[in-house]
Design a protein around this motif. Structure first.
Motif, PDB file in Angstrom:
ATOM      1  N   LEU A  67     -31.470  -8.537 -10.381  1.00 15.28           N
ATOM      2  CA  LEU A  67     -30.073  -8.343 -10.021  1.00 15.28           C
ATOM      3  C   LEU A  67     -29.836  -8.677  -8.549  1.00 15.28           C
ATOM      4  CD1 LEU A  67     -27.305  -7.449 -11.016  1.00 15.28           C
ATOM      5  CD2 LEU A  67     -27.917  -5.113 -10.396  1.00 15.28           C
ATOM      6  N   THR A  68     -30.761  -8.273  -7.692  1.00 13.75           N
ATOM      7  CA  THR A  68     -30.658  -8.577  -6.261  1.00 13.75           C
ATOM      8  C   THR A  68     -30.736 -10.080  -6.021  1.00 13.75           C
ATOM      9  OG1 THR A  68     -31.688  -6.454  -5.745  1.00 13.75           O
ATOM     10  CG2 THR A  68     -31.657  -8.094  -3.990  1.00 13.75           C
ATOM     11  N   THR A  73     -27.517 -11.709  -7.293  1.00 10.66           N
ATOM     12  CA  THR A  73     -26.432 -11.443  -6.345  1.00 10.66           C
ATOM     13  C   THR A  73     -26.569 -12.325  -5.106  1.00 10.66           C
ATOM     14  OG1 THR A  73     -26.337  -9.159  -7.108  1.00 10.66           O
ATOM     15  CG2 THR A  73     -25.285  -9.645  -4.997  1.00 10.66           C
ATOM     16  N   LEU A 133     -23.889 -15.145  -3.839  1.00 10.69           N
ATOM     17  CA  LEU A 133     -23.346 -15.115  -2.475  1.00 10.69           C
ATOM     18  C   LEU A 133     -23.584 -16.428  -1.738  1.00 10.69           C
ATOM     19  CD1 LEU A 133     -24.240 -11.483  -1.343  1.00 10.69           C
ATOM     20  CD2 LEU A 133     -21.967 -12.412  -1.839  1.00 10.69           C
TER      21      LEU A 133
END
Length: 136
Positions: A9-10, A13, A17
């Motif tokens: 998930l990190t 993300t 970004l």
């Protein structure tokens, strides 16, 4: 939530970004005017000065309107070891809206890429052509 899922998930993300930042920068760069557009804008801001120069240089021609062909704008040099300059096609009209002549105006700015003032102007001598028509 498991550690593996949190790491995924990190990373996801972070990727979103990064792509978002790249697309925003790309759009911002696309909306910035090009160097040529900035140069033409500079000339349009000085259009009255250009027109006055043409009219004063050719008083016999009785020029009432100067039409600038902005799509003809070019950055050129006139030969080896000469500074670059702008050229722009023009059409001239009398008070009855009859075309008198056409030609090119040459503009030498203080800075070819980011101009702030006009250093020198030159153009055809249209009055000479009128004298030749009347005498010949």
């Amino acid at each position: 939530m498991s550690k593996k899922r949190a790491v995924k998930l990190t990373i996801l993300t972070g990727i979103i970004l990064i792509f978002g930042a790249i697309s925003v920068l790309g759009v911002q760069k696309m909306t910035e005017p090009t160097e040529k557009e900035k140069q033409i804008t500079f000339l349009k801001e000085h259009e009255s000065e250009l027109t006055e120069y043409i009219k004063n240089r050719n008083p016999k021609s009785k020029i009432s309107k100067v039409d600038y062909e902005w799509n003809s704008f070019k950055v050129e040099d006139s030969g080896a070891f000469t500074q670059k300059l702008y050229t722009l096609k023009i059409n001239l009209y009398d008070s009855n809206k009859n075309e008198i002549d056409g030609g090119v105006i040459t503009i030498i700015p203080d800075d070819i890429n980011m101009p702030s003032e006009i250093k020198e102007l030159s153009t055809n001598n249209f009055d000479r052509g009128i004298g030749e028509k009347n005498n010949g």
